[in-house]
Design a protein around this motif. Structure first.
Motif, PDB file in Angstrom:
ATOM      1  N   ALA A 160      49.494  30.436  60.732  1.00  0.00           N
ATOM      2  CA  ALA A 160      49.081  31.031  62.012  1.00  0.00           C
ATOM      3  C   ALA A 160      48.314  30.001  62.836  1.00  0.00           C
ATOM      4  O   ALA A 160      48.508  29.914  64.056  1.00  0.00           O
ATOM      5  CB  ALA A 160      48.232  32.268  61.774  1.00  0.00           C
ATOM      6  N   GLU A 161      47.442  29.228  62.196  1.00  0.00           N
ATOM      7  CA  GLU A 161      46.653  28.221  62.910  1.00  0.00           C
ATOM      8  C   GLU A 161      47.544  27.232  63.660  1.00  0.00           C
ATOM      9  O   GLU A 161      47.233  26.832  64.778  1.00  0.00           O
ATOM     10  CB  GLU A 161      45.731  27.461  61.949  1.00  0.00           C
ATOM     11  N   LYS A 162      48.656  26.842  63.045  1.00  0.00           N
ATOM     12  CA  LYS A 162      49.578  25.912  63.706  1.00  0.00           C
ATOM     13  C   LYS A 162      50.100  26.522  64.999  1.00  0.00           C
ATOM     14  O   LYS A 162      50.130  25.872  66.048  1.00  0.00           O
ATOM     15  CB  LYS A 162      50.753  25.574  62.785  1.00  0.00           C
ATOM     16  N   TYR A 163      50.496  27.777  64.957  1.00  0.00           N
ATOM     17  CA  TYR A 163      51.054  28.438  66.132  1.00  0.00           C
ATOM     18  C   TYR A 163      49.965  28.778  67.146  1.00  0.00           C
ATOM     19  O   TYR A 163      50.207  28.745  68.357  1.00  0.00           O
ATOM     20  CB  TYR A 163      51.859  29.678  65.728  1.00  0.00           C
ATOM     21  N   ILE A 164      48.778  29.067  66.670  1.00  0.00           N
ATOM     22  CA  ILE A 164      47.648  29.306  67.581  1.00  0.00           C
ATOM     23  C   ILE A 164      47.337  28.028  68.349  1.00  0.00           C
ATOM     24  O   ILE A 164      47.151  28.053  69.568  1.00  0.00           O
ATOM     25  CB  ILE A 164      46.407  29.799  66.787  1.00  0.00           C
TER      26      ILE A 164
END
Length: 172
Positions: A160-164
């Protein structure tokens, strides 16, 4: 028992009760602090109103004179009157109602989802992941997570952090 705390009394350092939280938690917190202070029954009765907001004080002030015999009696009356506000037990299916809004950023959805699942006790990792995926709107993160199902909450968070970060870079 319409008595007030003495002028030199220091209010217990705790949030004022405003009817938005569980009265059981407020009472428990108050009792713990009074136990540590080794407060007498009369002191507890006098100190309790200092933990109420002005609007809740109206309830306290409406108690008939001499209608409270002890702190346990006061606590029982308080809990009975405000028990409608007690915490509602939440279960895993309530996560299915947490959906990412059309214009909601992934970070905001993840924060809202995390808050929702922390309110549920004894939740299995698979149920958390299923609820999260179910609530995601169509997009890059949804496609990624659908292709390769996460195996842990840490895996979900890292992905999720990558996409955030990608979303935030696009915004800048």
């Amino acid at each position: 028992m319409q008595t007030r705390a003495p002028r030199n009394f220091k209010r217990p350092d705790m949030n004022l009760y405003d009817k938005t939280t569980d009265p059981r938690h407020h009472l428990s917190n108050f009792k713990s602090r009074m136990y540590l202070a080794d407060a007498s029954d009369a002191t507890r009765c006098k100190a309790f109103p200092t933990t109420l907001t002005k609007s809740i004080m109206k309830w306290f002030d409406s108690l008939p004179p001499r209608s409270v015999a002890s702190f346990d009696d006061l606590a029982r009356k308080f809990f009975t009157w405000f028990s409608i506000q007690k915490d509602k037990v939440k279960h895993a299916p309530s996560l299915l109602g947490v959906k990412q809004e059309v214009s909601e950023y992934l970070r905001d959805y993840m924060e809202r989802f995390n808050k929702a699942y922390f309110e549920i006790q004894d939740l299995h990792t698979e149920a958390i992941i299923m609820g999260l995926v179910n609530g995601l709107r169509e997009g890059p993160f949804f496609q990624s997570i659908s292709k390769r199902h996460p195996t842990s909450l840490n895996d979900v968070q890292e992905r999720a952090e990558k996409y955030i970060n990608m979303e935030e870079n696009v915004r800048l």
